[in-house]
Design a protein around this motif. Structure first.
Motif, PDB file in Angstrom:
ATOM      1  N   ASP A  60      32.791  33.560  50.383  1.00  0.00           N
ATOM      2  CA  ASP A  60      32.225  32.854  49.232  1.00  0.00           C
ATOM      3  C   ASP A  60      32.362  33.637  47.934  1.00  0.00           C
ATOM      4  OD1 ASP A  60      31.424  30.674  50.778  1.00  0.00           O
ATOM      5  OD2 ASP A  60      29.527  31.630  51.317  1.00  0.00           O
ATOM      6  N   GLU A  61      32.435  34.965  48.031  1.00  0.00           N
ATOM      7  CA  GLU A  61      32.500  35.816  46.848  1.00  0.00           C
ATOM      8  C   GLU A  61      33.652  36.811  46.976  1.00  0.00           C
ATOM      9  OE1 GLU A  61      30.642  35.631  44.139  1.00  0.00           O
ATOM     10  OE2 GLU A  61      29.366  33.998  44.889  1.00  0.00           O
ATOM     11  N   PRO A  62      34.194  37.282  45.842  1.00  0.00           N
ATOM     12  CA  PRO A  62      35.287  38.260  45.896  1.00  0.00           C
ATOM     13  C   PRO A  62      34.808  39.609  46.425  1.00  0.00           C
ATOM     14  CG  PRO A  62      35.106  37.245  43.715  1.00  0.00           C
ATOM     15  CD  PRO A  62      33.864  36.888  44.469  1.00  0.00           C
ATOM     16  N   VAL A  63      35.754  40.359  46.966  1.00  0.00           N
ATOM     17  CA  VAL A  63      35.542  41.771  47.269  1.00  0.00           C
ATOM     18  C   VAL A  63      36.556  42.545  46.447  1.00  0.00           C
ATOM     19  CG1 VAL A  63      34.605  41.410  49.572  1.00  0.00           C
ATOM     20  CG2 VAL A  63      37.081  41.596  49.271  1.00  0.00           C
ATOM     21  N   TRP A  64      36.442  43.865  46.443  1.00  0.00           N
ATOM     22  CA  TRP A  64      37.272  44.643  45.520  1.00  0.00           C
ATOM     23  C   TRP A  64      38.758  44.481  45.796  1.00  0.00           C
ATOM     24  CZ3 TRP A  64      40.597  48.449  47.164  1.00  0.00           C
ATOM     25  CH2 TRP A  64      40.413  48.932  48.469  1.00  0.00           C
ATOM     26  N   TRP A  65      39.124  44.198  47.050  1.00  0.00           N
ATOM     27  CA  TRP A  65      40.549  44.078  47.366  1.00  0.00           C
ATOM     28  C   TRP A  65      41.002  42.628  47.537  1.00  0.00           C
ATOM     29  CZ3 TRP A  65      41.266  42.065  52.306  1.00  0.00           C
ATOM     30  CH2 TRP A  65      40.170  42.151  53.178  1.00  0.00           C
ATOM     31  N   GLU A  66      40.097  41.681  47.361  1.00  0.00           N
ATOM     32  CA  GLU A  66      40.463  40.260  47.353  1.00  0.00           C
ATOM     33  C   GLU A  66      39.658  39.578  46.257  1.00  0.00           C
ATOM     34  OE1 GLU A  66      41.984  37.251  47.115  1.00  0.00           O
ATOM     35  OE2 GLU A  66      42.893  38.063  48.942  1.00  0.00           O
ATOM     36  N   LYS A  67      40.284  39.477  45.089  1.00  0.00           N
ATOM     37  CA  LYS A  67      39.599  38.977  43.900  1.00  0.00           C
ATOM     38  C   LYS A  67      39.615  37.455  43.791  1.00  0.00           C
ATOM     39  CE  LYS A  67      38.875  43.112  42.071  1.00  0.00           C
ATOM     40  NZ  LYS A  67      37.509  43.654  41.886  1.00  0.00           N
ATOM     41  N   HIS A  68      40.259  36.797  44.735  1.00  0.00           N
ATOM     42  CA  HIS A  68      40.560  35.382  44.513  1.00  0.00           C
ATOM     43  C   HIS A  68      40.292  34.519  45.748  1.00  0.00           C
ATOM     44  CE1 HIS A  68      42.154  33.380  41.023  1.00  0.00           C
ATOM     45  NE2 HIS A  68      42.961  32.650  41.741  1.00  0.00           N
ATOM     46  N   PRO A  69      39.094  34.574  46.340  1.00  0.00           N
ATOM     47  CA  PRO A  69      38.802  33.698  47.484  1.00  0.00           C
ATOM     48  C   PRO A  69      38.919  32.221  47.105  1.00  0.00           C
ATOM     49  CG  PRO A  69      37.121  35.389  47.240  1.00  0.00           C
ATOM     50  CD  PRO A  69      37.956  35.436  46.005  1.00  0.00           C
ATOM     51  N   LEU A  70      39.314  31.403  48.049  1.00  0.00           N
ATOM     52  CA  LEU A  70      39.593  29.999  47.751  1.00  0.00           C
ATOM     53  C   LEU A  70      38.364  29.263  47.212  1.00  0.00           C
ATOM     54  CD1 LEU A  70      41.841  28.849  50.749  1.00  0.00           C
ATOM     55  CD2 LEU A  70      42.535  29.597  48.479  1.00  0.00           C
ATOM     56  N   LYS A  71      37.258  29.367  47.923  1.00  0.00           N
ATOM     57  CA  LYS A  71      36.073  28.608  47.504  1.00  0.00           C
ATOM     58  C   LYS A  71      35.512  29.138  46.187  1.00  0.00           C
ATOM     59  CE  LYS A  71      34.103  28.954  51.627  1.00  0.00           C
ATOM     60  NZ  LYS A  71      33.135  28.787  52.727  1.00  0.00           N
ATOM     61  N   TYR A  72      35.619  30.432  45.989  1.00  0.00           N
ATOM     62  CA  TYR A  72      35.183  31.007  44.718  1.00  0.00           C
ATOM     63  C   TYR A  72      36.042  30.472  43.576  1.00  0.00           C
ATOM     64  CZ  TYR A  72      33.939  34.567  41.248  1.00  0.00           C
ATOM     65  OH  TYR A  72      33.513  35.214  40.114  1.00  0.00           O
ATOM     66  N   PHE A  73      37.359  30.400  43.810  1.00  0.00           N
ATOM     67  CA  PHE A  73      38.248  29.836  42.793  1.00  0.00           C
ATOM     68  C   PHE A  73      37.847  28.404  42.462  1.00  0.00           C
ATOM     69  CE2 PHE A  73      41.766  26.941  41.960  1.00  0.00           C
ATOM     70  CZ  PHE A  73      42.267  27.464  40.774  1.00  0.00           C
ATOM     71  N   VAL A  74      37.596  27.601  43.489  1.00  0.00           N
ATOM     72  CA  VAL A  74      37.257  26.193  43.265  1.00  0.00           C
ATOM     73  C   VAL A  74      36.004  26.073  42.399  1.00  0.00           C
ATOM     74  CG1 VAL A  74      36.471  24.078  44.402  1.00  0.00           C
ATOM     75  CG2 VAL A  74      38.396  25.371  45.352  1.00  0.00           C
ATOM     76  N   SER A  75      34.978  26.838  42.729  1.00  0.00           N
ATOM     77  CA  SER A  75      33.725  26.765  41.968  1.00  0.00           C
ATOM     78  C   SER A  75      33.935  27.191  40.517  1.00  0.00           C
ATOM     79  CB  SER A  75      32.665  27.650  42.623  1.00  0.00           C
ATOM     80  OG  SER A  75      32.396  27.236  43.943  1.00  0.00           O
ATOM     81  N   GLU A  76      34.636  28.312  40.326  1.00  0.00           N
ATOM     82  CA  GLU A  76      34.850  28.821  38.968  1.00  0.00           C
ATOM     83  C   GLU A  76      35.786  27.916  38.172  1.00  0.00           C
ATOM     84  OE1 GLU A  76      33.506  31.814  37.531  1.00  0.00           O
ATOM     85  OE2 GLU A  76      32.146  31.403  39.201  1.00  0.00           O
ATOM     86  N   ARG A  77      36.807  27.411  38.830  1.00  0.00           N
ATOM     87  CA  ARG A  77      37.761  26.546  38.129  1.00  0.00           C
ATOM     88  C   ARG A  77      37.100  25.230  37.734  1.00  0.00           C
ATOM     89  NH1 ARG A  77      41.138  26.210  34.505  1.00  0.00           N
ATOM     90  NH2 ARG A  77      42.899  24.794  34.707  1.00  0.00           N
TER      91      ARG A  77
END
Length: 587
Positions: free
Chosen positions: A460-477
């Motif tokens: 649901d949230e990014p970590v330092w080595w994966e800044k772009h999780p799918l669901k996080y992108f959808v919510s922010e976009r």
């Protein structure tokens, strides 16, 4: 016994003739009605056959569908797939040639290459080998098997059979009448750039929900068997993608008589003159164009590239299916799908629909969707991509269409509609979770770290080595597009969508010169320091440019002043280059 000759009976003759005259019109009417009935039923019979064929292929696709696929190929046929021995795969050199073609106004196709794209610049021309395709126990043979892809092919290592590359399957390559459930080709995509294995599949689903004709997708556990070299063993988790070809067009449009293009050039519908030859290279026809279709392509390119704004607005709808284009654009914009039509180069199809004689745009190759294309912007800026300039301000077709007020208003209305339907946050989160549940059991066959990366990009949230999780992108976009539509935010301009190659080359050359001068200053400062003793020699060696500046301006001006001035000047130059680079589009 003598035969008797009966006298002719005139009355019988008359009766027969009368009956014939009466029956003939009746028979003609029956034949005519039977013919009409046959002609009426024939399209229904053909349609039923097509429907049955499509229904058969439908069973291959779906985001909840994972199939078992085995590819069997003999060693000598496997060898045909491989690039030439000793191929350097020099990506830097290939990019240099590609940039050179862009600067010259050429196309994304190396000289002498049989295919467009980066692979052609690397010297790769994918060739077919004869193989057997087995899916869930059913074998199809002989089929054509070859590698596919450009960026995804960069993982190629000579001699490594186990490497997981993308494949194209052509059922017609060696037997013209061969097909599989009504399909002529299939693509097995390795999704090497996508640790979720879902971006492309989900993107096609959203385009389909928007009413845009597009490929169907499923997933497959692919096994590879090369007798004598490799026993049947899992080769990887792949996505199965339907090919856009004549069969696709017939299924979606009812006819394949239109012109299908797969552009691979620098600029969408760039005007290349009045001769067809450059369009043949840059626009890459996938069906044979008629003279009228050639003229139509050139005329639209002329309209986009050369016509005044007033005339462009007046003529646009005669050439472009504007509503379809705006819906296609809206989904690309929501997905921040930058390695595509938005990138102004490739990874999409264009279809000149024969009934309306207008152009439509179709999606293709979306492993870098959901804002994941790393060559343009940062994760943060991609999530905030400007909805009115999604391809950058140099994307002439998008910019000119959206400069027409009524089209921009309609485009905004479509975006608003999609925020509440196909791109609604909770709905799309559920789709992501459902698709992830389908592929999760097979992710581990793609390597020891595949599951960890998969879990990170599904978090649901990014970590330092994966800044772009799918669901996080959808919510922010979703939030960014909503704010832009309401006027609360402007969005991020990613001018890198259309790189200024000349500016980048100038920056590269300038930076190289500055670094070379810094190296000379480092040597000079070290020598000047050693002239007064080992202490300052080592300090100037290890702490350039600070120590040479202190040494030359404060300690030994007689020995180090000129070296200090040199270090000071080129340090300022380096800062200037850094500021220049930070202001460059496409960073």
């Amino acid at each position: 016994m003598h035969s008797q000759i009966r006298p002719r009976n005139p009355s019988r003759k008359n009766v027969s003739a009368g009956a014939g005259n009466t029956l003939l019109p009746i028979m003609r009417r029956r034949i005519r009605w039977q013919w009409i009935a046959l002609m009426t039923a024939l399209p229904l019979l053909v349609g039923a056959q097509d429907s049955a064929t499509e229904h058969a292929s439908d069973s291959l696709f779906g985001l909840d569908r994972v199939m078992e696929v085995t590819l069997t190929i003999e060693p000598e046929e496997w060898a045909k797939l491989q690039p030439p021995e000793g191929l350097s795969m020099d990506v830097g050199e290939a990019f240099g040639e590609l940039i050179g073609d862009a600067m010259k106004g050429g196309h994304m196709r190396a000289e002498g290459a049989t295919r467009p794209g980066l692979a052609g610049y690397l010297g790769v021309n994918h060739q077919y080998g004869k193989a057997t395709f087995e899916i869930e126990g059913k074998q199809v043979s002989p089929i054509g098997l070859r590698y596919k892809g450009n960026g995804t092919f960069l993982e190629y290592k000579e001699g490594r059979i186990e490497q997981r590359l993308s494949f194209k399957i052509d059922f017609n390559e060696f037997q013209e009448d061969l097909s599989f459930r009504g399909l002529g080709k299939l693509n097995l995509n390795n999704n090497i750039t996508d640790p979720s294995y879902l971006r492309e599949a989900l993107s096609y689903e959203l385009f389909r929900e928007a009413g845009i004709p597009c490929s169907r997708v499923s997933f497959a556990r692919v096994n590879l068997r090369i007798p004598g070299l490799m026993d049947r063993q899992p080769h990887g988790l792949y996505s199965v993608v339907e090919q856009v070809d004549k069969r696709f067009l017939k299924h979606r449009y009812g006819s394949a008589k239109g012109l299908l293009l797969k552009p691979s050039t620098f600029g969408s519908f760039r005007y290349l003159g009045e001769s067809w030859e450059p369009y043949e290279i840059g626009f890459v026809p996938k069906t044979t164009p008629t003279e009228a279709q050639k003229e139509r392509v050139i005329a639209f390119a002329r309209l986009v590239g050369k016509t005044a704004d007033e005339d462009f607005a007046a003529e646009l709808e005669n050439y472009l299916d504007v509503d379809q284009f705006l819906r296609f654009l809206a989904v690309n914009t929501l997905l921040c799908n930058l390695d595509s039509f938005l990138g102004n180069t490739q990874n999409h199809y264009v279809y000149l629909e024969p009934e309306s004689d207008r152009f439509q745009f179709l999606p293709w190759d979306m492993d870098h969707s959901f804002g994941s294309f790393p060559l343009k912007g940062s994760p943060e800026s991609r999530r905030a991509l400007n909805i009115d300039h999604p391809g950058g301000r140099d994307h002439k077709l998008i910019e000119r269409v959206l400069a027409i007020p009524e089209h921009k208003e309609h485009y905004h209305a479509i975006l608003k509609e999609y925020l509440g339907t196909l791109f609604e946050v909770e709905k799309l989160h559920r789709q992501i979770d459902a698709a992830a549940q389908t592929v999760r059991p097979l992710v581990a066959i793609n390597g020891p770290k595949a599951t960890e990366r998969f879990d990170a990009i599904l978090a649901d949230e990014p970590v330092w080595w994966e800044k772009h999780p799918l669901k996080y992108f959808v919510s922010e976009r979703h939030a960014s597009v909503s704010d832009q539509l309401s006027g609360m935010a402007e969005g991020a301009d990613l001018e890198g969508a259309n790189l200024d190659f000349k500016a980048w080359i100038a920056l590269f050359i300038t930076g190289a010169v500055v670094i070379l001068m810094h190296f000379a200053g480092w040597i000079w400062g070290m020598v000047a320091g050693f002239r007064s003793g080992p202490l300052w020699g080592f300090l100037n060696l290890c702490f350039y440019p600070i120590c040479p500046l202190i040494y030359g301006f404060a300690i030994r001006r007689d020995l180090g002043r000129r070296a200090a001035l040199w270090a000071f000047f080129w340090t300022l130059a380096l800062v200037g280059v850094g500021l220049w680079a930070s202001a460059m589009p496409g960073k």
